[in-house]
Design a protein around this motif. Structure first.
Motif, PDB file in Angstrom:
ATOM      1  N   THR C 114       0.843  -1.200   0.000  1.00 59.60           N
ATOM      2  CA  THR C 114       0.000   0.000   0.000  1.00 59.60           C
ATOM      3  C   THR C 114       0.877   1.249   0.000  1.00 59.60           C
ATOM      4  OG1 THR C 114      -1.528  -1.295   1.359  1.00 59.60           O
ATOM      5  CG2 THR C 114      -1.999   1.050   1.104  1.00 59.60           C
ATOM      6  N   MET C 115       1.945   1.182   0.782  1.00 60.16           N
ATOM      7  CA  MET C 115       2.890   2.296   0.781  1.00 60.16           C
ATOM      8  C   MET C 115       3.366   2.592  -0.651  1.00 60.16           C
ATOM      9  SD  MET C 115       6.332   2.632   3.090  1.00 60.16           S
ATOM     10  CE  MET C 115       7.092   4.257   3.273  1.00 60.16           C
ATOM     11  N   GLN C 116       3.648   1.556  -1.406  1.00 57.65           N
ATOM     12  CA  GLN C 116       4.066   1.747  -2.794  1.00 57.65           C
ATOM     13  C   GLN C 116       2.931   2.303  -3.644  1.00 57.65           C
ATOM     14  OE1 GLN C 116       6.456  -1.343  -4.829  1.00 57.65           O
ATOM     15  NE2 GLN C 116       6.526  -2.403  -2.857  1.00 57.65           N
ATOM     16  N   ALA C 117       1.743   1.737  -3.465  1.00 54.17           N
ATOM     17  CA  ALA C 117       0.610   2.149  -4.308  1.00 54.17           C
ATOM     18  C   ALA C 117       0.280   3.630  -4.116  1.00 54.17           C
ATOM     19  CB  ALA C 117      -0.610   1.287  -3.985  1.00 54.17           C
ATOM     20  N   TYR C 118       0.517   4.125  -2.890  1.00 56.08           N
ATOM     21  CA  TYR C 118       0.248   5.534  -2.598  1.00 56.08           C
ATOM     22  C   TYR C 118       1.494   6.405  -2.792  1.00 56.08           C
ATOM     23  CZ  TYR C 118      -4.455   4.825  -0.726  1.00 56.08           C
ATOM     24  OH  TYR C 118      -5.792   4.553  -0.591  1.00 56.08           O
ATOM     25  N   ALA C 119       2.602   5.790  -3.233  1.00 53.06           N
ATOM     26  CA  ALA C 119       3.852   6.527  -3.441  1.00 53.06           C
ATOM     27  C   ALA C 119       4.250   7.319  -2.204  1.00 53.06           C
ATOM     28  CB  ALA C 119       3.737   7.454  -4.651  1.00 53.06           C
ATOM     29  N   MET C 120       4.095   6.699  -1.037  1.00 51.83           N
ATOM     30  CA  MET C 120       4.491   7.383   0.200  1.00 51.83           C
ATOM     31  C   MET C 120       6.014   7.448   0.290  1.00 51.83           C
ATOM     32  SD  MET C 120       1.906   5.685   2.997  1.00 51.83           S
ATOM     33  CE  MET C 120       0.129   5.583   2.700  1.00 51.83           C
ATOM     34  N   GLN C 121       6.502   8.581   0.829  1.00 52.31           N
ATOM     35  CA  GLN C 121       7.958   8.785   0.904  1.00 52.31           C
ATOM     36  C   GLN C 121       8.558   8.311   2.218  1.00 52.31           C
ATOM     37  OE1 GLN C 121       6.955  13.044  -0.258  1.00 52.31           O
ATOM     38  NE2 GLN C 121       9.145  12.908  -0.741  1.00 52.31           N
ATOM     39  N   GLY C 122       7.714   8.016   3.180  1.00 56.70           N
ATOM     40  CA  GLY C 122       8.216   7.601   4.494  1.00 56.70           C
ATOM     41  C   GLY C 122       7.091   7.701   5.497  1.00 56.70           C
ATOM     42  N   ARG C 136      -7.554  13.052  -1.967  1.00 54.98           N
ATOM     43  CA  ARG C 136      -7.545  14.519  -2.026  1.00 54.98           C
ATOM     44  C   ARG C 136      -6.286  15.134  -1.438  1.00 54.98           C
ATOM     45  NH1 ARG C 136     -12.928  16.349  -2.564  1.00 54.98           N
ATOM     46  NH2 ARG C 136     -12.127  18.455  -2.197  1.00 54.98           N
ATOM     47  N   ALA C 137      -5.605  14.422  -0.562  1.00 52.27           N
ATOM     48  CA  ALA C 137      -4.385  14.990   0.021  1.00 52.27           C
ATOM     49  C   ALA C 137      -3.480  13.858   0.497  1.00 52.27           C
ATOM     50  CB  ALA C 137      -4.726  15.903   1.195  1.00 52.27           C
ATOM     51  N   ARG C 138      -2.197  14.068   0.393  1.00 50.01           N
ATOM     52  CA  ARG C 138      -1.196  13.127   0.920  1.00 50.01           C
ATOM     53  C   ARG C 138      -0.048  13.977   1.466  1.00 50.01           C
ATOM     54  NH1 ARG C 138       1.421  10.161  -3.646  1.00 50.01           N
ATOM     55  NH2 ARG C 138       2.469  12.178  -3.662  1.00 50.01           N
ATOM     56  N   HIS C 139       0.178  13.891   2.781  1.00 49.61           N
ATOM     57  CA  HIS C 139       1.202  14.719   3.424  1.00 49.61           C
ATOM     58  C   HIS C 139       2.244  13.833   4.075  1.00 49.61           C
ATOM     59  CE1 HIS C 139      -1.280  18.373   3.216  1.00 49.61           C
ATOM     60  NE2 HIS C 139      -2.281  17.580   3.502  1.00 49.61           N
TER      61      HIS C 139
END
Lengths: 160, 160, 160, 160
Positions: C114-122, C136-139
């Motif tokens: 899921t972390m990959q699918a959402y392109a989370m940086q950390g 709508r937002a990813r911080h």
């Protein structure tokens, strides 16, 4: 290096204290002196709440907590009548002195006398004076609770 | 239940704004109105810093941030000259109005008119007014940033 | 510009929820998704307390508060058994999913799906998903309560 | 009343220190000992950040800052391997000892030995030991920075 004796205070009016309060009368006790202006945001938001906290935290010690109203600007709206309201609203119960002006005239001598004698750079300023009347610290600006506590604790631990 | 229209403001003097500012001139925008007294500790320590933070956080939206100086005690030391210094020292750049008194005379009518019209219980008080001029919230005391943000965000999301 | 649909979640195990929890089951409600690691200091000191505060502040709304344990390092000491203790000790009552690994094998695929699918940086990372399932937002990192509240309030104000 | 000597420490493993660290080796220096569990929220959110602050604030003094991992519950997920990650992630550079168990067996003796010797009631607990090895303070729970600073300052001011 021996710390210098703290200069005596020039106060035109005391709140929460009789007229005879002065450094000499506090000899033997460590003194926490905080200089402020009632319309200085850093004073009202940080230094005054911290001083109230110091007064409460060390209430069972012989630390003397003293405020000094060192008005060096906007004198017209920070007179003793306004200060009295400020002290009341902020529930300040420790002694607060009004720093005096040469010839009692801030219009010609805007910088108050005690502020000059201590070479304060502005407000808020904290001073710590030891049991022997020596000026041990003078901080312009905000000081962290941990560091402030350590300095007060050290002064309290010194023999009278 | 339909929220009532917010009462209009009675302001004797504006700072940071021209004399024509009023609720009518802001119709179409959500309004964050914060009522304060410059010597009220809860105002200076919490409500004013929060209002400055609101002004900064929503600077790129059409939220109108408005201060209202609702002096209901100690009138003598919280006049417009003292307020001007307060606004300057606290770097308040949004419009601030002086709440007016009946007959312009606080000595006989100490409670200012807008404060009465909004039935405010004291200071600080926050009011939120929607794009259609309706009073949607009135909070006496301090409000958490998270809850305040949610209410502002909801008003901003409503169509004009 | 239309916001993209939020990717579905890959969860190997849920705490505080049944196995069928997923984005599809929450359609119609705004979702506050906070990704964390139980040994990431910024998560434990700031993001987790803030998420608990969000859960409490919006308990009477239809906001769904969801945690996601996105372990991408030190897998050996942040497994589900350790997470269970963490959730218990921090009194976290909202659903928390364990982000899944490809082939269920973090040793060969350390970055969870899921972390990959959402392109989370950390971690910590906050995501806001609207009632229509759109991201709508990813911080990444910490977000101020006022700004976070505004974004949640806006999502809640949108019609279903 | 003379304060008692602080009990010696039973440590099965040290991080950030050699195996010979012990109270005897610190005689002559005041010691700030903070006992914690890595999954105790009050420890991670308050006591550990405060201890890091103490270490930084008194770095130029001879105060010894020592952590003690007193695990009395959930032993399986707070072992030395997990602690090592915790210390790394929280950038803890001062010595931290793992409180030892009788027979090295927490399954039969869950309460660690040093925790028992100091009669600690839980985590976090702070202990202050003076230059002569005497236990001067033991606080269960959180302690305000101002009060903590005062106690440390007093210990530092005592002659060796």
């Amino acid at each position: 290096m021996t710390p210098p004796l703290a200069p005596s205070w020039s106060v035109s009016q005391w709140f929460n204290a009789g007229p005879d309060l002065g450094l000499a009368s506090l000899r033997g006790r460590p003194v926490f002196l905080h200089a402020f202006q009632m319309l200085c945001p850093g004073c009202v938001q940080h230094a005054v709440p911290q001083s109230l906290k110091v007064a409460a935290a060390f209430a069972d010690t012989d630390l003397a907590v003293i405020g000094l109203h060192t008005v060096f600007e906007h004198h017209g709206v920070m007179g003793p009548d306004a200060l009295q309201v400020f002290l009341h609203e902020n529930r300040i119960g420790y002694p607060v002195g009004v720093d005096a002006y040469r010839d009692d005239d801030p219009s010609t001598h805007p910088l108050p006398l005690t502020m000059q004698a201590y070479a304060m750079q502005g407000t808020p300023t904290l001073c710590l004076i030891d049991r022997r009347g020596r000026l041990r610290a003078r901080h312009f600006g905000l000081l962290d609770d941990l560091a402030l506590g350590a300095q007060i604790g050290a002064l309290l631990a010194e023999p009278a």
